[in-house]
Design an enzyme around this catalytic site. Structure first.
Site, PDB file in Angstrom:
ATOM      1  N   SER B  43       0.842  -1.189   0.000  1.00  0.00           N
ATOM      2  CA  SER B  43       0.000   0.000   0.000  1.00  0.00           C
ATOM      3  C   SER B  43       0.876   1.237   0.000  1.00  0.00           C
ATOM      4  O   SER B  43       1.839   1.327   0.756  1.00  0.00           O
ATOM      5  CB  SER B  43      -0.889   0.000   1.241  1.00  0.00           C
ATOM      6  OG  SER B  43      -1.382   1.309   1.451  1.00  0.00           O
ATOM      7  N   ILE B  49       5.329  -0.707  10.371  1.00  0.00           N
ATOM      8  CA  ILE B  49       5.508  -0.615  11.823  1.00  0.00           C
ATOM      9  C   ILE B  49       6.990  -0.674  12.168  1.00  0.00           C
ATOM     10  O   ILE B  49       7.455  -0.044  13.103  1.00  0.00           O
ATOM     11  CB  ILE B  49       4.721  -1.750  12.525  1.00  0.00           C
ATOM     12  CG1 ILE B  49       3.232  -1.486  12.311  1.00  0.00           C
ATOM     13  CG2 ILE B  49       5.076  -1.802  14.013  1.00  0.00           C
ATOM     14  CD1 ILE B  49       2.320  -2.091  13.323  1.00  0.00           C
ATOM     15  N   LYS B  82      25.333  -7.171  17.277  1.00  0.00           N
ATOM     16  CA  LYS B  82      24.650  -7.592  18.495  1.00  0.00           C
ATOM     17  C   LYS B  82      25.195  -8.954  18.895  1.00  0.00           C
ATOM     18  O   LYS B  82      25.154  -9.890  18.105  1.00  0.00           O
ATOM     19  CB  LYS B  82      23.139  -7.693  18.245  1.00  0.00           C
ATOM     20  CG  LYS B  82      22.405  -8.402  19.368  1.00  0.00           C
ATOM     21  CD  LYS B  82      20.927  -8.542  19.117  1.00  0.00           C
ATOM     22  CE  LYS B  82      20.331  -9.419  20.215  1.00  0.00           C
ATOM     23  NZ  LYS B  82      18.882  -9.518  20.121  1.00  0.00           N
ATOM     24  N   PRO B 102      24.345 -14.723  25.836  1.00  0.00           N
ATOM     25  CA  PRO B 102      25.181 -14.480  24.664  1.00  0.00           C
ATOM     26  C   PRO B 102      24.741 -15.357  23.484  1.00  0.00           C
ATOM     27  O   PRO B 102      23.905 -16.244  23.660  1.00  0.00           O
ATOM     28  CB  PRO B 102      26.575 -14.886  25.149  1.00  0.00           C
ATOM     29  CG  PRO B 102      26.307 -15.956  26.150  1.00  0.00           C
ATOM     30  CD  PRO B 102      24.969 -15.637  26.786  1.00  0.00           C
ATOM     31  N   VAL B 188      -5.122  -3.142  -1.660  1.00  0.00           N
ATOM     32  CA  VAL B 188      -6.023  -4.255  -1.936  1.00  0.00           C
ATOM     33  C   VAL B 188      -7.434  -3.827  -1.531  1.00  0.00           C
ATOM     34  O   VAL B 188      -7.668  -3.419  -0.390  1.00  0.00           O
ATOM     35  CB  VAL B 188      -5.598  -5.514  -1.154  1.00  0.00           C
ATOM     36  CG1 VAL B 188      -6.630  -6.622  -1.321  1.00  0.00           C
ATOM     37  CG2 VAL B 188      -4.227  -5.980  -1.623  1.00  0.00           C
TER      38      VAL B 188
END
Lengths: 228, 513
Positions: B43, B49, B82, B102, B188
């Site tokens: 869209s 998000i 990370k 870890p 859609v």
């Protein structure tokens, strides 16, 4: 530490530089960078391999002079250096900055030895030889960088695992070394092969491959040293 | 003749959509010349998000298989290393309370279980430091590799912290330019279904229809295809995991050269926990809490207190979260991936790894035609139910061992809120430490037994050890712990600072070999 200054007739008129070969002048190097233009001389004495620059991670070509860190097996104190001396060792304390020559005043070679300028203040023969050297070395470094980039983009570089066992029972495993992947080379399409040939790279590649035959010789030298 | 599945349609252009598109397109590159297509409908209006700035080490192989350059990832997604997570104040809440989870396995994990030996030695030294160098590397703020380590290879296992808002467009570019994914920017509007409920095509607001044999719902919380169209329900897990709200904020560094942690810092607070993720240009910090236990204002205060002076002038963004997952993940010819399939609090960065695992499973098990699709769907659902259940168990494990006094934490230890399987395991673990037990025999277990070890013994859990039982493996275990100590010392000397390496990668790039 380094203390690099542009070479200047006024400031450096009386400066002298040692030209001999010795560990105390920084010649005890295991692996020194070499340029494609000197491969033919280097391959006659040393293995030419690739390694990665610790600062940038980038690949560079180098001649292997020793097995252990800070070891140059071709160097015998007090005796002349009999094999080919790569330009990066010949350059001694000198660098270039643009088109100018610079010198590291803290380099162990600076002090006694050959004068840089003659009594009339003209560059000495020694300094002239250094200027000549940079005429080869400076563009040579760029050419070699492009050569290495080409090898990389054609996926022609592969790690080489070198494990050595010596008569005294000790072993060495040399890491972070790379060479030309001959299978990948043989599998190259014709147009790439012609391109490599035209650029003079095919010759350089085969010199690298041939120079691997120097590895057993180097190991023998090490073996002899360990036995002493 | 049964119609083959050769047109895959993905709806939704967030991280889930593009990762799924990339994994499928890369796996089926060879079939593209004979008409296999992957289409992604996005869209133009819906904002992504961008959930999850933390990832799992699986992302390295996922991206490598897609043909993505790791150097590009660092340059375009504000990525950093990370090496796991540090859980602070989760056990007692004291200043010095903390442990690492870890990403490296304990030394010699496949040969010997070090837990009983560590316990036999008294268990007073941290479990993590006894079995892996990674906690020490994180303490020192070191990177998991050097500039000379090739792309995707590690000296210490690692994942990434990245800017999710930059990651989706980055993947989009790669998918459309390198992998032949068709990108349709449209909304859609309608769904055309066959009598059996299968989706035949999607009609677009901007005009036109897109037909396909397999539809992948990556529409986020909306779950447009699986939830709305096919009516698959949502199974909440709020009875187990209480956090239902997040408050997130981006925190600048005092100076651009400030140290950047190479692990996620997860700190427990009165009614939840904060994540703290170091990206090269900023930190991402957020408080995940239970609105039943604390008000938004109190939560915001607590978050700002955690951030300290750097919080001045920042306004946190409130994000409601709904923990749980779809009752079915694949129904008819529709499968949901990402938020459309469910969501869990980001305590162990499970969002992106679940997308990867689902995408991989779909790509590997791509049904040849409609006839076999239900078989694939059934297996997919089984695997996913198992995975979501296991992750919920593992997240809950972080809560049940706490001694913190606040109501949120006491409520969390109420046995009525602990899943049965976890309860059983906790009982078993009193007498046998997790290792390669039956519980951990599934391929691609999201959290291996090692993860359970790090959390359990990091939080002070104790398993009874029988010294005689240790006899057979004692010398091997000693040897492994010594090797770990030697390796720790070596790596601490060898590895650069996290920020320095990330800066170098941006400048020079990593080598492909």
């Amino acid at each position: 530490m380094t203390n690099i200054a542009l070479l200047d007739i006024k400031a450096h008129r009386d400066l002298c530089v040692e030209t001999g070969v010795s560990a105390r002048f920084g010649d005890a190097k295991r692996f020194v960078p070499v340029i494609v233009g000197e491969f033919v001389h280097v391959a006659a004495h040393y293995p030419i391999l690739l390694s990665k620059d610790a600062e940038t991670g980038g690949f560079f070509c180098g001649a292997m002079l020793g097995i252990d860190e800070d070891e140059n097996l071709f160097l015998t104190e007090g005796q002349p250096f009999e094999t080919y001396r790569p330009l990066s060792l010949q350059r001694g304390p000198f660098f270039t900055s643009g088109s100018d020559i610079a010198i590291d005043l803290d380099h162990p070679r600076v002090g006694g030895g050959q004068a840089l300028f003659d009594v009339e203040g003209q560059p000495s023969l020694y300094l002239k030889s250094i200027m000549n050297l940079f005429r080869d070395l400076k563009p040579g470094l760029d050419q070699t960088r492009v050569f290495v980039e080409t090898l990389l983009s054609l996926k022609l570089i592969e790690p080489i695992d070198i494990s050595l066992a010596f008569d005294d029972g000790s072993r060495r495993r040399l890491e972070d070394l790379y060479t030309v992947n001959q299978e990948a080379l043989n599998a190259l399409p014709d147009d790439k092969v012609v391109e490599l040939f035209r650029r003079g790279y095919l010759r350089a590649i085969y010199l690298m491959i041939a120079s691997l035959k120097q590895l057993p010789m180097l190991a023998q030298k090490k073996n002899a040293r360990l036995a002493r | 003749m049964v119609k083959p599945v050769s047109n895959v349609v993905i709806v939704g252009g967030g991280t889930a959509g593009w990762l799924t598109a990339g994994v499928i397109a890369a796996r089926h590159q060879g079939r593209m010349k004979s008409g296999f297509t992957v289409t992604l409908i996005e869209s133009p209006d819906i904002k992504i998000i961008g959930v999850g700035e933390g990832t799992w080490p699986t992302l390295r192989s996922t991206l490598e298989k897609m043909g993505v350059s790791e150097t590009d990832l660092f340059r375009h997604c504000d990525a950093a290393f990370k090496q796991g997570a540090r859980f602070a104040r989760w056990t007692t809440g004291a200043d010095d309370d903390g442990y690492y989870h870890p990403l490296m396995l304990p030394q010699g994990f496949h040969q010997v279980n070090l837990v009983p030996h560590w316990l036999e030695d008294g268990g007073s030294r941290s479990f993590c430091d006894s079995v892996t160098p990674q906690g020490a590397l994180c303490d020192d703020g070191l990177a998991p590799k050097t500039i000379a380590t090739p792309e995707y290879q590690a000296m210490a296992n690692y994942a990434y912290h990245l800017d999710a808002g930059k990651f989706a467009p980055f993947l989009q570019k790669h998918c459309t330019e390198k992998l032949g994914v068709r990108h349709v920017l449209a909304d859609v509007q309608g769904v055309k279904q066959a009598e059996n409920g299968d989706i035949e095509s999607l009609s677009l607001k901007q005009g036109g229809e897109i037909a396909g044999e397999l539809f992948i719902d990556c529409t986020g919380f909306a779950s447009l295809l699986l939830g709305k169209t096919l009516g698959v329900g949502f199974k909440s897990c709020s009875d187990i995991l209480f956090c239902d709200t997040a408050m997130a904020v981006q925190v600048p560094y005092p100076t651009p050269d400030d140290a950047m942690a190479s692990h996620t810092i997860s700190t427990a607070h009165s009614a939840g926990w904060t994540w703290d993720i170091g990206l090269p240009t900023r930190r991402g910090v957020g408080y995940v809490y239970s609105s039943r236990h604390i008000s938004d204002d109190e939560a915001a205060d607590e978050l700002m207190r955690y951030i300290g002076p750097q919080a001045k002038g920042l306004t946190p963004r409130k994000i409601p979260i709904r923990g749980g997952y779809r009752e079915t993940f694949w129904k008819n010819n529709v499968v949901a991936v990402g938020l459309a399939s469910g969501f869990l609090e980001p305590l162990e960065s499970s969002a992106i790894v679940l997308v990867e695992l689902s995408a991989k499973l779909i790509a590997e098990q791509m049904p040849a035609n409609r006839e076999v699709m239900d078989i694939v769907a059934r297996r997919f659902n089984e695997v996913n139910h198992y995975r979501w259940g296991r992750i919920i168990d593992f997240l809950k494990l972080h809560y049940v061992l706490t001694q913190r006094p606040e109501k949120f934490w006491r409520d969390n230890t109420d046995p009525a809120t602990v899943p049965d399987r976890l309860k059983d395991l906790l009982k078993l673990w009193k007498y046998q430490p997790p290792w390669f037990l039956e519980e951990f025999d599934r391929l691609e277990e999201v959290f291996p037994a090692a993860s359970y070890q790090y959390v359990l013994y990091g939080m002070g859990f104790r398993t009874a050890v029988d010294g005689d039982d240790n006899d057979q493996t004692r010398s091997l275990a000693r040897q492994q712990m010594q090797e770990n100590a030697a390796m720790t010392q070596k790596m601490r000397k060898q590895l650069p600072k996290n920020r320095d390496l990330v800066r170098k990668i941006q400048e020079y790039g990593l080598q492909p070999i």
